[in-house]
Write an enzyme that holds these catalytic residues in place. Structure first.
Site, PDB file in Angstrom:
ATOM      1  CE  LYS A 121      24.327  18.507  24.692  1.00 15.85           C
ATOM      2  NZ  LYS A 121      25.425  19.241  24.240  1.00 15.85           N
TER       3      LYS A 121
ATOM      4  CB  THR B  37      19.827  27.348  19.779  1.00 12.59           C
ATOM      5  OG1 THR B  37      19.449  26.806  17.988  1.00 12.59           O
ATOM      6  CG2 THR B  37      18.287  27.484  20.130  1.00 12.59           C
TER       7      THR B  37
ATOM      8  N   GLY C 298      25.651  27.753  19.848  1.00 14.15           N
ATOM      9  CA  GLY C 298      26.528  27.696  20.971  1.00 14.15           C
ATOM     10  C   GLY C 298      25.787  27.077  22.188  1.00 14.15           C
ATOM     11  CB  THR C 299      22.406  25.914  22.858  1.00 14.06           C
ATOM     12  OG1 THR C 299      22.351  24.862  21.720  1.00 14.06           O
ATOM     13  CG2 THR C 299      21.502  26.751  22.509  1.00 14.06           C
TER      14      THR C 299
ATOM     15  CB  CYS D  53      29.751  25.621  23.561  1.00 15.14           C
ATOM     16  SG  CYS D  53      30.206  24.889  21.982  1.00 15.14           S
TER      17      CYS D  53
HETATM   18  N1  LIG Z   1      14.923  25.765  21.878  1.00 13.87           N
HETATM   19  C1  LIG Z   1      15.271  25.634  23.219  1.00 13.87           C
HETATM   20  N2  LIG Z   1      14.487  25.982  24.147  1.00 13.87           N
HETATM   21  C2  LIG Z   1      15.074  25.712  25.674  1.00 13.87           C
HETATM   22  N3  LIG Z   1      16.123  24.914  25.822  1.00 13.87           N
HETATM   23  C3  LIG Z   1      16.813  24.620  24.803  1.00 13.87           C
HETATM   24  C4  LIG Z   1      16.527  24.776  23.470  1.00 13.87           C
HETATM   25  N4  LIG Z   1      17.355  24.263  22.652  1.00 13.87           N
HETATM   26  C5  LIG Z   1      18.441  23.690  23.536  1.00 13.87           C
HETATM   27  N5  LIG Z   1      18.059  23.723  24.676  1.00 13.87           N
HETATM   28  C6  LIG Z   1      18.864  23.130  25.947  1.00 13.87           C
HETATM   29  O1  LIG Z   1      20.111  23.983  25.825  1.00 13.87           O
HETATM   30  C7  LIG Z   1      20.884  22.820  26.196  1.00 13.87           C
HETATM   31  C8  LIG Z   1      21.908  22.387  25.046  1.00 13.87           C
HETATM   32  O2  LIG Z   1      21.177  21.462  24.209  1.00 13.87           O
HETATM   33  P1  LIG Z   1      21.395  21.222  22.720  1.00 13.87           P
HETATM   34  O3  LIG Z   1      20.813  19.985  22.307  1.00 13.87           O
HETATM   35  O4  LIG Z   1      21.062  22.525  22.052  1.00 13.87           O
HETATM   36  O5  LIG Z   1      23.037  21.171  22.361  1.00 13.87           O
HETATM   37  P2  LIG Z   1      23.904  20.926  21.199  1.00 13.87           P
HETATM   38  O6  LIG Z   1      23.120  20.311  20.175  1.00 13.87           O
HETATM   39  O7  LIG Z   1      25.243  20.306  21.732  1.00 13.87           O
HETATM   40  O8  LIG Z   1      24.285  22.337  20.768  1.00 13.87           O
HETATM   41  P3  LIG Z   1      25.252  22.855  19.745  1.00 13.87           P
HETATM   42  O9  LIG Z   1      24.450  23.016  18.555  1.00 13.87           O
HETATM   43  O10 LIG Z   1      25.669  24.253  20.192  1.00 13.87           O
HETATM   44  O11 LIG Z   1      26.314  21.774  19.733  1.00 13.87           O
HETATM   45  C9  LIG Z   1      20.092  21.591  26.786  1.00 13.87           C
HETATM   46  O12 LIG Z   1      19.843  21.651  27.961  1.00 13.87           O
HETATM   47  C10 LIG Z   1      18.932  21.940  25.702  1.00 13.87           C
HETATM   48  O13 LIG Z   1      17.569  21.426  26.600  1.00 13.87           O
HETATM   49  C1  LIG Z   2      34.644  26.124  17.670  1.00 14.16           C
HETATM   50  C2  LIG Z   2      33.219  25.269  17.928  1.00 14.16           C
HETATM   51  N1  LIG Z   2      32.941  24.594  18.657  1.00 14.16           N
HETATM   52  C3  LIG Z   2      31.756  23.764  19.030  1.00 14.16           C
HETATM   53  C4  LIG Z   2      30.704  24.195  18.283  1.00 14.16           C
HETATM   54  C5  LIG Z   2      29.511  23.640  18.569  1.00 14.16           C
HETATM   55  O1  LIG Z   2      28.407  24.319  18.617  1.00 14.16           O
HETATM   56  C6  LIG Z   2      31.008  25.190  17.083  1.00 14.16           C
HETATM   57  N2  LIG Z   2      29.946  25.667  16.278  1.00 14.16           N
HETATM   58  N3  LIG Z   2      32.142  25.689  17.083  1.00 14.16           N
END
Ligand SMILES: Nc1ncnc2c1ncn2[C@@H]1O[C@H](COP(=O)(O)OP(=O)(O)OP(=O)(O)O)[C@@H](O)[C@H]1O
Ligand SMILES: Cc1ncc(CO)c(N)n1
Length: 276
Positions: A174, A208, A210-211, A213
């Site tokens: 991602k 953003t 939980g994106t 998850c």
């Molecule tokens: N600002 C944004 N605009 C469009 N798509 C986004 C944006 N931020 C994340 N995404 C998309 O959301 C999905 C989740 O990606 P992200 O990198 O945010 O995951 P993550 O870091 O594991 O999230 P978390 O912080 O919830 O653990 C991916 O498909 C990513 O491309």
């Molecule tokens: C419980 C839980 N799982 C995953 C994440 C990652 O987004 C979070 N912030 N909290």
């Protein structure tokens, strides 16, 4: 028949990430959601204020209760917290010869709080990852799992290859964390040789939470319904894109995404870029 998915993850009291995000996503995509909690977090849009893990045996009991009774067709893991919990999850999923496993290797919350103990990374990589139908790391998570620094597009591919070699059937790297880009771009690679990028316009928002998850829960829901992995990741990209775009602007910090938005969403926004 109703499709059933199981999420094994932590609770986010703020409702934007973790078990709550997973169940909302399953519901919106027409899948009956079941859950096994690994930890309770006291959390809101401003950060994580407390982490209270369950015992590994309590996690195992929940998985058994679900698996003994429901026709689960996809399992997702999120926050697993400790090596003990990871080992119990691995043992239990193997016992049930669990269906397709979608691993979101949750390590650190957006505000910096640790959701996985350092010594548990090895167990995640060596014991859980080989069971994965797909693993969905962000860049910092992929760096720890692949054991390399990721700075360039070539590094992203190299790390994905290492995760496939470690035993996952497919990987989505991602790119949400790569700042200052026009696109939010993720790389899909499978052990069977498929490779493409999922690209959408980057939405400039602080909401953003939980994106990650939500994205992997959306993959899980489609897999539970019997869709192929490539199709599942495309639908998930649509789902998360519109959920971020139509953000609810709740809370004082990084707000949650909007799970209702996908209902009235028809057009395809994301672009699939095939790679050789
Ligand atoms: N600002 C944004 N605009 C469009 N798509 C986004 C944006 N931020 C994340 N995404 C998309 O959301 C999905 C989740 O990606 P992200 O990198 O945010 O995951 P993550 O870091 O594991 O999230 P978390 O912080 O919830 O653990 C991916 O498909 C990513 O491309
Ligand atoms: C419980 C839980 N799982 C995953 C994440 C990652 O987004 C979070 N912030 N909290």
């Amino acid at each position: 028949m109703t499709s059933v998915a199981l999420t094994i993850a932590g609770s986010d009291s703020g409702g934007g990430a973790g078990i709550q995000a997973d169940l909302k996503t399953f519901q919106e995509l027409g899948v009956f959601g079941t859950s096994a909690l690994t930890a309770v977090t006291a959390q809101n849009t401003l950060g994580v204020h407390g982490v209270y893990p369950l015992n590994a045996s309590e996690v195992e009991k929940q998985i058994c209760a679900v698996m003994d009774d429901f026709p689960v067709t996809a399992v997702k893991t999120g926050m697993l917290f400790s090596a003990e919990i990871i080992r119990e999850v691995v043992r239990t999923l193997k016992y049930y010869q669990a269906p397709a496993l979608i691993i979101d290797p949750v390590m650190i919350a957006k505000g910096g709080a640790s959701l996985l103990q350092n010594e548990a990374v090895k167990a995640l990589k060596e014991e859980l990852l080989p069971l994965a139908a797909i693993i969905t790391p962000n860049i910092p998570e992929a760096e720890l799992l692949a054991g390399m620094k990721i700075e360039t597009a070539m590094d992203i591919e190299k790390a994905a290859e290492l995760l496939l070699e470690a035993g996952a059937d497919a990987v989505v790297m991602k790119g949400g964390h790569l700042d200052n880009q026009e696109f939010a771009e993720d790389l899909f690679m499978s052990a069977s040789g498929k490779k493409f990028k999922l690209r959408s316009e980057r939405i400039h928002t602080k909401d953003t939470h939980g994106t990650g998850c939500t994205f992997s829960a959306a993959i899980t829901a489609s897999v539970a319904k019997g869709k192929r992995m490539e199709e599942a990741v495309r639908i998930a990209k649509d789902y998360i894109h519109v959920a971020i775009k139509e953000g609810l602007h709740l809370g004082k910090g990084h707000g949650p995404t909007n799970h209702w938005a996908y209902r009235s969403y028809k057009a395809e926004i994301k672009e699939v870029v095939l790679l050789d």
